[in-house]
Write a protein that holds these residues in place. Structure first.
Motif, PDB file in Angstrom:
ATOM      1  N   GLY A 152       0.848  -1.191   0.000  1.00  0.00           N
ATOM      2  CA  GLY A 152       0.000   0.000   0.000  1.00  0.00           C
ATOM      3  C   GLY A 152       0.876   1.231   0.000  1.00  0.00           C
ATOM      4  N   ILE A 153       0.266   2.374  -0.290  1.00  0.00           N
ATOM      5  CA  ILE A 153       1.022   3.639  -0.327  1.00  0.00           C
ATOM      6  C   ILE A 153       0.150   4.746   0.259  1.00  0.00           C
ATOM      7  N   GLY A 154       0.753   5.817   0.715  1.00  0.00           N
ATOM      8  CA  GLY A 154      -0.019   6.949   1.248  1.00  0.00           C
ATOM      9  C   GLY A 154      -0.878   6.502   2.413  1.00  0.00           C
ATOM     10  N   GLY A 155      -2.142   6.840   2.356  1.00  0.00           N
ATOM     11  CA  GLY A 155      -3.052   6.481   3.433  1.00  0.00           C
ATOM     12  C   GLY A 155      -3.259   4.989   3.572  1.00  0.00           C
ATOM     13  N   SER A 156      -2.880   4.240   2.559  1.00  0.00           N
ATOM     14  CA  SER A 156      -3.002   2.786   2.623  1.00  0.00           C
ATOM     15  C   SER A 156      -1.716   2.139   3.126  1.00  0.00           C
ATOM     16  N   TYR A 157      -0.865   2.945   3.740  1.00  0.00           N
ATOM     17  CA  TYR A 157       0.438   2.462   4.191  1.00  0.00           C
ATOM     18  C   TYR A 157       0.885   3.092   5.506  1.00  0.00           C
ATOM     19  N   ILE A 166      -3.534  -3.426   0.016  1.00  0.00           N
ATOM     20  CA  ILE A 166      -4.398  -2.322   0.451  1.00  0.00           C
ATOM     21  C   ILE A 166      -4.395  -1.190  -0.570  1.00  0.00           C
ATOM     22  N   SER A 167      -5.572  -0.883  -1.090  1.00  0.00           N
ATOM     23  CA  SER A 167      -5.690   0.272  -1.985  1.00  0.00           C
ATOM     24  C   SER A 167      -7.149   0.675  -2.053  1.00  0.00           C
ATOM     25  N   LYS A 168      -7.445   1.903  -1.674  1.00  0.00           N
ATOM     26  CA  LYS A 168      -8.835   2.335  -1.694  1.00  0.00           C
ATOM     27  C   LYS A 168      -9.350   2.361  -3.132  1.00  0.00           C
ATOM     28  N   SER A 169      -8.585   3.002  -4.017  1.00  0.00           N
ATOM     29  CA  SER A 169      -9.024   3.081  -5.412  1.00  0.00           C
ATOM     30  C   SER A 169      -8.879   1.725  -6.092  1.00  0.00           C
ATOM     31  N   GLY A 170      -7.958   0.942  -5.605  1.00  0.00           N
ATOM     32  CA  GLY A 170      -7.702  -0.365  -6.231  1.00  0.00           C
ATOM     33  C   GLY A 170      -6.925  -0.252  -7.517  1.00  0.00           C
ATOM     34  N   THR A 171      -6.431   0.925  -7.830  1.00  0.00           N
ATOM     35  CA  THR A 171      -5.741   1.088  -9.116  1.00  0.00           C
ATOM     36  C   THR A 171      -4.390   1.785  -8.974  1.00  0.00           C
ATOM     37  N   THR A 172      -3.923   2.010  -7.764  1.00  0.00           N
ATOM     38  CA  THR A 172      -2.667   2.750  -7.588  1.00  0.00           C
ATOM     39  C   THR A 172      -1.486   1.941  -8.136  1.00  0.00           C
ATOM     40  N   THR A 173      -0.736   2.574  -9.039  1.00  0.00           N
ATOM     41  CA  THR A 173       0.294   1.844  -9.795  1.00  0.00           C
ATOM     42  C   THR A 173       1.346   1.214  -8.890  1.00  0.00           C
ATOM     43  N   TYR A 207       1.264  14.234 -11.449  1.00  0.00           N
ATOM     44  CA  TYR A 207       2.414  13.373 -11.788  1.00  0.00           C
ATOM     45  C   TYR A 207       1.950  12.054 -12.391  1.00  0.00           C
ATOM     46  N   LYS A 208       0.801  11.587 -11.886  1.00  0.00           N
ATOM     47  CA  LYS A 208       0.294  10.300 -12.385  1.00  0.00           C
ATOM     48  C   LYS A 208      -0.049  10.400 -13.870  1.00  0.00           C
ATOM     49  N   LYS A 209      -0.695  11.520 -14.221  1.00  0.00           N
ATOM     50  CA  LYS A 209      -1.102  11.712 -15.622  1.00  0.00           C
ATOM     51  C   LYS A 209       0.121  11.678 -16.538  1.00  0.00           C
ATOM     52  N   GLY A 232      -0.469  17.555   4.960  1.00  0.00           N
ATOM     53  CA  GLY A 232      -0.021  18.054   3.654  1.00  0.00           C
ATOM     54  C   GLY A 232      -1.110  17.949   2.602  1.00  0.00           C
ATOM     55  N   GLU A 233      -1.752  16.781   2.511  1.00  0.00           N
ATOM     56  CA  GLU A 233      -2.796  16.616   1.502  1.00  0.00           C
ATOM     57  C   GLU A 233      -4.066  17.382   1.884  1.00  0.00           C
ATOM     58  N   SER A 234      -4.275  17.576   3.178  1.00  0.00           N
ATOM     59  CA  SER A 234      -5.514  18.233   3.590  1.00  0.00           C
ATOM     60  C   SER A 234      -5.443  19.743   3.408  1.00  0.00           C
ATOM     61  N   LYS A 282       2.510  13.921   8.185  1.00  0.00           N
ATOM     62  CA  LYS A 282       2.831  14.748   7.011  1.00  0.00           C
ATOM     63  C   LYS A 282       1.796  14.567   5.907  1.00  0.00           C
ATOM     64  N   GLN A 283       1.408  13.331   5.654  1.00  0.00           N
ATOM     65  CA  GLN A 283       0.392  13.125   4.607  1.00  0.00           C
ATOM     66  C   GLN A 283      -0.943  13.718   5.033  1.00  0.00           C
ATOM     67  N   LEU A 284      -1.305  13.475   6.313  1.00  0.00           N
ATOM     68  CA  LEU A 284      -2.607  13.952   6.794  1.00  0.00           C
ATOM     69  C   LEU A 284      -2.725  15.461   6.601  1.00  0.00           C
ATOM     70  N   GLY A 342      -4.286  17.700  -6.553  1.00  0.00           N
ATOM     71  CA  GLY A 342      -2.941  17.934  -7.079  1.00  0.00           C
ATOM     72  C   GLY A 342      -2.117  16.673  -7.261  1.00  0.00           C
ATOM     73  N   VAL A 343      -2.499  15.617  -6.586  1.00  0.00           N
ATOM     74  CA  VAL A 343      -1.689  14.390  -6.660  1.00  0.00           C
ATOM     75  C   VAL A 343      -1.771  13.749  -8.050  1.00  0.00           C
ATOM     76  N   GLU A 344      -2.831  14.101  -8.788  1.00  0.00           N
ATOM     77  CA  GLU A 344      -3.034  13.461 -10.095  1.00  0.00           C
ATOM     78  C   GLU A 344      -2.029  13.910 -11.154  1.00  0.00           C
TER      79      GLU A 344
END
Ligand code: G6P
Length: 448
Positions: A78-83, A138-145, A422-424, A287-289, A283-285, A418-420
Motif C-alpha cells: 500500500g502507499i499513502g493512506g493505505s500504508y 491495500i488500496s482504496k481506489s484499487g488502481t494505484t500503480t 504526476y500520475k497523468k 499536507g494533503e488536507s 505529514k500526509q494527513l 494535485g496528486v493526479e
C-alpha cells in the motif's frame, strides 16, 4: 489522556489570538458535524471510533490470527493512506530491532507498494524466496500503480511458493466495495477482503481495516487502539468548547501562527526514533488536507536528537518561518540506568545513576528553551507512554484537529486533486491505454 501545551507558542501571537479564532473553530466543528462543509462526502472518519463495534474488531482479529498462524512474514502492500498509518502504529509499538528478532511469536511485517524501486522489490522478492509469506493488499481506489505493481509480483511469488489454493488463504484485500482492479481480483480469486468505506479518505483510514488488520497481524491490541480513539472523539466533540478542547486548540494555534505570525512551516518532532513514521503519517494527513489553493503550512518532521545534528542549525537560526510541535513521551516502556565508571575516561560520570530517559528529557527541555529563544514557537503534545490506547488518542486528535484546521484555512481538507498531475504524466509516458492524446502531447513537449 494525552495533553497539549500551547503556552510556548501563544507568546508569539497577540494576546487572545487563539481565542479570537473561536467563532471559526465553532463554525468548522458545526460544518463537520452537519456535513455542510466542502468535501462532506468524506466525513466517515468523524465518528468512526464510536461506530466501530467489538464484533467487527473480532472479525478483523480472526483474519489477523489466520495470517499470524500461517505466515512467518506478512507483506503489507500500500502507499499513502493505505500504508503510513499501519506502519506508524506498528513501529511506534514495536521493538526497534524487530526485523532481527526471530522469536516466532509474531510474523515479521514488511512493507511494499510504497515505491517503484527495482532494487527494493528485487531484494524483497529475494528475501521472501524461502519464507512462508502472506500479503495484505491495500488500496482504496484499487488502481494505484505502485501498489498494483508490487502486488502482481508478490501474488505470483506467493502462488509459486505455496500453490494457488494455499496462497488464497494468506492473501487478503482491503479495498473499495465494488470499484477497482484490487476488488475485481479479490472477488475473482476468492480472497478474504475488507471494504474501505466510501466516505473515509485514505489519509483518514488508519482506524479502518487499512490500519487495523496489519496492526493486529503484528500482534497489537486493536480494541485498545479504538478505545483510545473513542476517548479522544468524546474529548474533542463539537460541544466541547475551545478552552477544554485540545484538538480545537491545536488547530487554532497553528492557524494563528500561520495567518498572523508568518509561520509557514511546521515540524513535528519526536525524541524517540520509533515515532519516525508517526511523523510520516502526520505529514500526509496535513499536507494533503491543507496544501492547496496556493495555501497551506508546509508539514515536515524531524527525529531528535538525531536531526539536531543536521537540521538543528536551520531550526535555531534559519529563516524565522518555522514552528514546532513536539511529541513528548512521558515514560519509556523500559528502564536503562547509566553506569558509573571508575576511570571516567569519557567524562560522563556526571550522568552515572541517571536513567537514559532523564538525559533525553533534558535534551528535550533544553531544545524547546533554545528554540523558543530562537523565535520558534513550540507546541507540545504529551503522551503518557507508547501503548495502543494512547496512540488511538493521538491518531484521532490529529485527525479531528486537521479537519478543523483545514476549514479555518478555508480549503476543502478532504480532497487531493494535485496528486493526479504526476500520475497523468507517468501514464502518458508509459503509454497506458486511455492516455493516447496525453502520450502524444507529452512526447511532443519533450522533443522540443
Ligand atoms: O489507497 P489508494 O487508492 O491506493 O491510494 C493511496 C494514496 O494515493 C494517492 O495518490 C493519494 O494522494 C493518497 O491520498 C492515497 O492515500
Amino acid at each position: 489522556m494525552i495533553k497539549l501545551d500551547i503556552t510556548k507558542a501563544t507568546k508569539f501571537l497577540k494576546a487572545g489570538a487563539v481565542e479570537g479564532l473561536e467563532p471559526k473553530v465553532k463554525a468548522a466543528q458545526e460544518a463537520l458535524e452537519s456535513g455542510s462543509c466542502e468535501g462532506s462526502d468524506f466525513l466517515g472518519w468523524l465518528h468512526l471510533p464510536t461506530n466501530t463495534s467489538d464484533k467487527f474488531l473480532d472479525e478483523v482479529q480472526a483474519v489477523a490470527n489466520t495470517l499470524r498462524k500461517k505466515c512467518e512474514v506478512v507483506v503489507v502492500a500500500g502507499i499513502g493512506g493505505s500504508y503510513l498509518g499501519a506502519r506508524a502504529v506498528i513501529e511506534a509499538l514495536g521493538n526497534s530491532f524487530s526485523w532481527l528478532i526471530n522469536d516466532k511469536k509474531n510474523p515479521t511485517i514488511l512493507f511494499a507498494g510504497n515505491n517503484i524501486g527495482e532494487d527494493y522489490l528485487y531484494e524483497l522478492t529475494e528475501y521472501l524466496k524461502d519464507k512462508k509469506f502472506g500479503i495484505i493488499n491495500i488500496s482504496k481506489s484499487g488502481t494505484t500503480t505502485e501498489t498494483a505493481l508490487a502486488f502482481r509480483l508478490l501474488k505470483k511469488q506467493c502462488e509459486n511458493q505455496r500453490g494457488k489454493a494455499e496462497a488464497k488463504e494468506v492473501i487478503v484485500a482491503i479495498t473499495d466495495a465494488k470499484k477497482g482492479a484490487a476488488r475485481t481480483c479479490a472477488d475473482k480469486e476468492g480472497y478474504k477482503s475488507f471494504v474501505i468505506p466510501d466516505n473515509v479518505g485514505g489519509r483518514f483510514s488508519v482506524l479502518t481495516p487499512v490500519g487495523l488488520l496489519p496492526i493486529a497481524v503484528a500482534g497489537y491490541d486493536i480494541k485498545a487502539l479504538i478505545r483510545g480513539a473513542q476517548d479522544m472523539e468524546k474529548a474533542t466533540g463539537k460541544d466541547v468548547p475551545l478552552a477544554q478542547n485540545i484538538a480545537a486548540q491545536y488547530a487554532a494555534t497553528r492557524q494563528a501562527l500561520y495567518q498572523q505570525a508568518g509561520k509557514k512551516i511546521e515540524i513535528v518532532v519526536n525524541f524517540q526514533p520509533k515515532l519516525h513514521f508517526i511523523g510520516e503519517w502526520w505529514k500526509q494527513l496535513y499536507g494533503e488536507s491543507e496544501g492547496k489553493d496556493n495555501k497551506g503550512i508546509f508539514p515536515a518532521a524531524c527525529d531528535f536528537t538525531t536531526d539536531l545534528h543536521s537540521m538543528g542549525q536551520w531550526i535555531q537560526q534559519g529563516e524565522r518561518s518555522i514552528f514546532e510541535t513536539v511529541l513528548s513521551i512521558e515514560n519509556p516502556n523500559h528502564r536503562l540506568d547509566f553506569p558509573s565508571d571508575e576511570e571516567n575516561l569519557d567524562g560522563l560520570n556526571f550522568l552515572a545513576g541517571k536513567r537514559v530517559d532523564e538525559v533525553n528529557k533534558m535534551a528535550e527541555l533544553g531544545t524547546s528553551l533554545a528554540h523558543v529563544d530562537g523565535d520558534v514557537p513550540n507546541i507540545r503534545v504529551s503522551v503518557p507512554k507508547l501503548d495502543e490506547r494512547y496512540l488511538g488518542q493521538l491518531i484521532y486528535f490529529f485527525e479531528i484537529a486537521c479537519g478543523i484546521s483545514g476549514l479555518i484555512q478555508e480549503v476543502n481538507p478532504f480532497n487531493q486533486p494535485g496528486v493526479e498531475a504526476y500520475k497523468k504524466n507517468m501514464f502518458a509516458l508509459l503509454n497506458k491505454p486511455g492516455y493516447e492524446a496525453e502520450s502524444k502531447a507529452i512526447k511532443e513537449r519533450l522533443s522540443k
